[in-house]
Design an enzyme around this catalytic site. Sequence first.
Site, PDB file in Angstrom:
ATOM      1  N   GLN A  34     -15.869 -66.636 -12.730  1.00 11.13           N
ATOM      2  CA  GLN A  34     -16.182 -66.455 -11.310  1.00 11.13           C
ATOM      3  C   GLN A  34     -17.370 -67.316 -10.911  1.00 11.13           C
ATOM      4  O   GLN A  34     -18.314 -66.861 -10.288  1.00 11.13           O
ATOM      5  CB  GLN A  34     -16.453 -64.979 -11.013  1.00 11.13           C
ATOM      6  N   CYS A  35     -17.295 -68.569 -11.264  1.00 13.54           N
ATOM      7  CA  CYS A  35     -18.395 -69.521 -11.067  1.00 13.54           C
ATOM      8  C   CYS A  35     -17.872 -70.684 -10.234  1.00 13.54           C
ATOM      9  O   CYS A  35     -16.683 -70.992 -10.245  1.00 13.54           O
ATOM     10  CB  CYS A  35     -18.843 -70.002 -12.451  1.00 13.54           C
TER      11      CYS A  35
END
Length: 157
Positions: A34-35
Site C-alpha cells: 500500500q505504498c
Amino acid sequence: MSIYDFSVKDVKGEKVPLKNYEGKVLLIVNTATQCGFTPQYEGLQKLYEKYQEKGLEILDFPCNQFKNQAPGSNEELQEFCQMKYHTTFQTFGKIDVNGENADPLYVYLRKEKPGIGSDKIKWNFTKFLVDRTGNVVARFASQTTPEKIDKEISELL
C-alpha cells in the site's frame, strides 16, 4: 561473513538458507503493498521474466515499518502480489529492516552498502544488487525504478 551465511523465513515461517541462491545474481527488495512505489512490482516481475533463466533471482521482503504500508499476514501479502502484479519471484515473510528488530540480513546489507548520510533504509522498495559470488555491489533508492537498473543486472549476468 557473506550473504550466504544468512537464512531468512519464507511466508510460512520456514527457514530458507541464502546459500540456496549461490551463483545467482540477486535483487533484494523491501516492499509494501500500500505504498506509492507498489506499482514497481510490475517492473520487478518484468526483470524477473527477462533474466530469470540467465540467473537472476528477486527476493521480496515485505516490511511494515514505513507508515504501516504492508498490513496483513505473510500469505495475504504474497497473494496480493501474485493476483495484482502476477509475481512469480520469491516473497518471504515480513521483516523489519531498521531498528533493534532489524533482520540480520538487512543489518548486513546496510553495512555493506550504506545509504547517503545514513545506513538506514529510508523507505519501501530500496533495492540491493548482489553478484554471483555474494558481493553486495549496489544499492538503489526507492525512486529508482526496476527498469532503470536493467543495465546493471544485465552486466552481472
